[in-house]
Design a protein around this motif. Sequence first.
Motif, PDB file in Angstrom:
ATOM      1  N   THR A 439      53.106  -3.205  36.192  1.00  0.00           N
ATOM      2  CA  THR A 439      52.915  -4.653  36.292  1.00  0.00           C
ATOM      3  C   THR A 439      53.529  -5.203  37.568  1.00  0.00           C
ATOM      4  N   ILE A 440      54.696  -4.692  37.945  1.00  0.00           N
ATOM      5  CA  ILE A 440      55.284  -5.087  39.223  1.00  0.00           C
ATOM      6  C   ILE A 440      54.328  -4.766  40.358  1.00  0.00           C
ATOM      7  N   HIS A 441      53.757  -3.565  40.341  1.00  0.00           N
ATOM      8  CA  HIS A 441      52.858  -3.096  41.403  1.00  0.00           C
ATOM      9  C   HIS A 441      51.571  -3.927  41.453  1.00  0.00           C
ATOM     10  N   GLU A 442      50.946  -4.121  40.305  1.00  0.00           N
ATOM     11  CA  GLU A 442      49.624  -4.746  40.276  1.00  0.00           C
ATOM     12  C   GLU A 442      49.674  -6.272  40.349  1.00  0.00           C
ATOM     13  N   ALA A 443      50.726  -6.861  39.799  1.00  0.00           N
ATOM     14  CA  ALA A 443      50.698  -8.315  39.642  1.00  0.00           C
ATOM     15  C   ALA A 443      51.887  -9.027  40.269  1.00  0.00           C
ATOM     16  N   MET A 444      53.066  -8.843  39.722  1.00  0.00           N
ATOM     17  CA  MET A 444      54.193  -9.692  40.113  1.00  0.00           C
ATOM     18  C   MET A 444      55.440  -8.868  40.384  1.00  0.00           C
ATOM     19  N   PRO A 445      55.890  -8.833  41.643  1.00  0.00           N
ATOM     20  CA  PRO A 445      55.392  -9.563  42.822  1.00  0.00           C
ATOM     21  C   PRO A 445      54.521  -8.700  43.740  1.00  0.00           C
ATOM     22  N   GLY A 446      53.701  -7.823  43.158  1.00  0.00           N
ATOM     23  CA  GLY A 446      52.880  -6.908  43.932  1.00  0.00           C
ATOM     24  C   GLY A 446      51.574  -7.508  44.390  1.00  0.00           C
ATOM     25  N   HIS A 447      50.466  -6.847  44.003  1.00  0.00           N
ATOM     26  CA  HIS A 447      49.162  -7.189  44.571  1.00  0.00           C
ATOM     27  C   HIS A 447      48.767  -8.651  44.382  1.00  0.00           C
ATOM     28  N   TYR A 448      48.914  -9.166  43.159  1.00  0.00           N
ATOM     29  CA  TYR A 448      48.464 -10.535  42.924  1.00  0.00           C
ATOM     30  C   TYR A 448      49.201 -11.516  43.818  1.00  0.00           C
ATOM     31  N   LEU A 449      50.525 -11.450  43.805  1.00  0.00           N
ATOM     32  CA  LEU A 449      51.306 -12.398  44.600  1.00  0.00           C
ATOM     33  C   LEU A 449      51.029 -12.215  46.084  1.00  0.00           C
ATOM     34  N   GLU A 450      50.964 -10.976  46.538  1.00  0.00           N
ATOM     35  CA  GLU A 450      50.681 -10.709  47.960  1.00  0.00           C
ATOM     36  C   GLU A 450      49.343 -11.302  48.370  1.00  0.00           C
ATOM     37  N   GLY A 451      48.342 -11.166  47.497  1.00  0.00           N
ATOM     38  CA  GLY A 451      47.022 -11.689  47.833  1.00  0.00           C
ATOM     39  C   GLY A 451      47.003 -13.193  47.982  1.00  0.00           C
ATOM     40  N   VAL A 452      47.711 -13.880  47.097  1.00  0.00           N
ATOM     41  CA  VAL A 452      47.756 -15.345  47.175  1.00  0.00           C
ATOM     42  C   VAL A 452      48.405 -15.789  48.485  1.00  0.00           C
ATOM     43  N   HIS A 453      49.516 -15.160  48.844  1.00  0.00           N
ATOM     44  CA  HIS A 453      50.190 -15.507  50.096  1.00  0.00           C
ATOM     45  C   HIS A 453      49.307 -15.186  51.308  1.00  0.00           C
ATOM     46  N   SER A 454      48.811 -13.961  51.351  1.00  0.00           N
ATOM     47  CA  SER A 454      48.087 -13.511  52.541  1.00  0.00           C
ATOM     48  C   SER A 454      46.811 -14.297  52.774  1.00  0.00           C
ATOM     49  N   SER A 455      46.211 -14.797  51.690  1.00  0.00           N
ATOM     50  CA  SER A 455      44.935 -15.499  51.818  1.00  0.00           C
ATOM     51  C   SER A 455      45.060 -16.825  52.561  1.00  0.00           C
ATOM     52  N   LYS A 456      46.278 -17.302  52.738  1.00  0.00           N
ATOM     53  CA  LYS A 456      46.458 -18.595  53.403  1.00  0.00           C
ATOM     54  C   LYS A 456      46.334 -18.497  54.919  1.00  0.00           C
ATOM     55  N   PHE A 457      46.356 -17.287  55.451  1.00  0.00           N
ATOM     56  CA  PHE A 457      46.208 -17.134  56.896  1.00  0.00           C
ATOM     57  C   PHE A 457      44.780 -17.504  57.296  1.00  0.00           C
ATOM     58  N   PRO A 458      44.593 -18.291  58.377  1.00  0.00           N
ATOM     59  CA  PRO A 458      43.271 -18.895  58.628  1.00  0.00           C
ATOM     60  C   PRO A 458      42.213 -17.999  59.259  1.00  0.00           C
ATOM     61  N   SER A 459      42.500 -16.754  59.617  1.00  0.00           N
ATOM     62  CA  SER A 459      41.494 -15.924  60.278  1.00  0.00           C
ATOM     63  C   SER A 459      40.549 -15.279  59.271  1.00  0.00           C
ATOM     64  N   THR A 460      39.267 -15.640  59.338  1.00  0.00           N
ATOM     65  CA  THR A 460      38.278 -15.026  58.463  1.00  0.00           C
ATOM     66  C   THR A 460      38.130 -13.549  58.766  1.00  0.00           C
ATOM     67  N   LEU A 461      38.162 -13.200  60.042  1.00  0.00           N
ATOM     68  CA  LEU A 461      38.015 -11.802  60.411  1.00  0.00           C
ATOM     69  C   LEU A 461      39.124 -10.970  59.788  1.00  0.00           C
ATOM     70  N   ARG A 462      40.356 -11.463  59.836  1.00  0.00           N
ATOM     71  CA  ARG A 462      41.469 -10.709  59.259  1.00  0.00           C
ATOM     72  C   ARG A 462      41.336 -10.633  57.745  1.00  0.00           C
ATOM     73  N   ALA A 463      40.797 -11.675  57.124  1.00  0.00           N
ATOM     74  CA  ALA A 463      40.590 -11.643  55.677  1.00  0.00           C
ATOM     75  C   ALA A 463      39.570 -10.577  55.292  1.00  0.00           C
ATOM     76  N   VAL A 464      38.487 -10.494  56.062  1.00  0.00           N
ATOM     77  CA  VAL A 464      37.438  -9.515  55.765  1.00  0.00           C
ATOM     78  C   VAL A 464      37.914  -8.099  56.049  1.00  0.00           C
ATOM     79  N   LEU A 465      38.711  -7.933  57.096  1.00  0.00           N
ATOM     80  CA  LEU A 465      39.190  -6.601  57.479  1.00  0.00           C
ATOM     81  C   LEU A 465      40.649  -6.412  57.071  1.00  0.00           C
ATOM     82  N   ARG A 466      40.994  -6.910  55.903  1.00  0.00           N
ATOM     83  CA  ARG A 466      42.372  -6.779  55.427  1.00  0.00           C
ATOM     84  C   ARG A 466      42.760  -5.318  55.296  1.00  0.00           C
TER      85      ARG A 466
END
Length: 609
Positions: A439-466
Amino acid sequence: MRVRPFAVALMTAALTPATLMSCKPSSPPADGAQPPAADAGPSSTQTDTAFAALSKRFLDEGLALNPVSATQIGEHRHDSEIDDLSEAGRNKAIAWNKAMLAELGKLDIQALSRENQVDALIMRNNLEGSLWDSETMQSWAWDPQVYSGLAGGAIYNLMAREFAPMPERLKSATARMEKLPALLAQARENLDPARVPKTHAETVAKQNKGVLSLIDTFITPNAGQLTGEDRKRMDAAIETTRKAVEEHQQWLDGTLVPNAKGEFRIGAERYDQKLKFSLNSSLSRAEIKQRAEAELKRVREEMYKVAQTVLKDKPGAPELPDAPTPDQQQKAIEAALELAYADKPGREEVVDFAKHTLDVATKFTHEKDLVTVPDDPVKIILMPEFQRGVSVAYCDSPGPLDKGLDTYYAISPIPEDWTDTQVYSFLREYNKRLIHVLTIHEAMPGHYLEGVHSSKFPSTLRAVLRSGVFAEGWAVYTERMMADAGYMDNDPLFRLMQLKFYARAVANAILDQGLHVDNWTKEQAMDLMVKQTFQQEREAEGKWVRAQLSSGQLATYFVGAQEHFDTRKAWEAKLGDKFDLKQYHDKVLSYGAPPVRFVRQLMLQEPIQ
């Protein structure tokens, strides 16, 4: 975590873990590139503007060449199309890649803002990797997973998420089903049985009819939502697909499997090239191996110290000297693990217990103030039935271009048709403490939390090529970080499970090189997994097959984690007493998940390279 690959014009949905879909992404700028730096001069601004235009072309034209991946990413203009792997289609993709590289080569990358320098290097790596695979690796000629992945993804990517009304998605699925016979015919035309490894052929022969299960799972139950000519067309497409899949099955069973004589090992030269493109890491093959072997030794020593603690004064405990022999170390760790294995959830309790672990991990992350926690919690769902039986849980997030769709922490109940023996083996591996780690790995504070934070960066290219290396590395990093912060600190068996889970990531990197470079036998691989890293034999058997079917991807977890650990160490050294763990985590997650080496370069103001 669901790693969703996208390599522009690579013409395969299964090679590079180039992207990991962001969680609930924010709206990016239309040009798809990071705005120029605030202090950029006139020439830099002009270069950034030119790069923004090139980024938009890269995405628009590249996604059109890869419509199945485009749907997965959230670009739905091509939902009725399917990838063209014919000779003409491959040549078109190669020409496009070369043209894009030439355009990128005209730009002075050093004149870009630092953020756009990162994006430009990510783009170049993607284009060069696509060309390398098409022209040198030639996956299209020997790996049947290329075609099975596209065939399944063509339907699944349309139907698994509600990005559009069901009738609209059914119409797109109809158009794709009409094109599936041509894709399967391209597979039979392109694949050379003499180059196809036996394991690849046998695996795809078993998977082929999975396309029909997707139809039965997603399309047939909703068929009543189409009427008239649309319904007739869909019914005809389903029948055409069934016949095409059956024809392909006959070829797989009668031609490909009996004549598959290819070598699954790709060798040192190609392995090094593939690592360069798939990991985009600062670590070389030799460095990865050296660090992994040293880390395995360290982790086993730490596991032994935990074993000494939990077995002390236990009746019948093995010898526990401070300087054990290898055999004494092995027996002590195995005995300690048995204590954890014995504490399993019941057959019907897995889902509720996983929900409990999410509550515990979320509360701990809040209380310790380890990282900014999103306001909206991840939604817990039951894992779809056809995806059950491999793991207890995963984080499933939408594509970065899909807006407003939910993120799921999917939890699997035990399949009803499993025998008591299967259930026992599964729950020994996924015991209560390991579910906490998961659960730590997949959700909190792993993948889920990381995804929410990282998605705020404004580059579409970086989002697509994460970077999958960033995301998987972060998830592994958080396992140790939470344990170090005191998660279940009064329970040494939790630390033992965290170390065991981490040892699996270490072993993955060693196994990957062992098979593809060092010509390991199955016996060597099983010794690493079962004896040295304490994996259940059932799981190790599956990993043995997975390691043959892929190369490079198994190193993702360890390499990403090592780069995250290195970056934190460097930042701590720079700030000294001013280091703040929460501020550090928030800063790392603010860059949109590029390869970890770029995060370090951006944070430490090092040259971008």
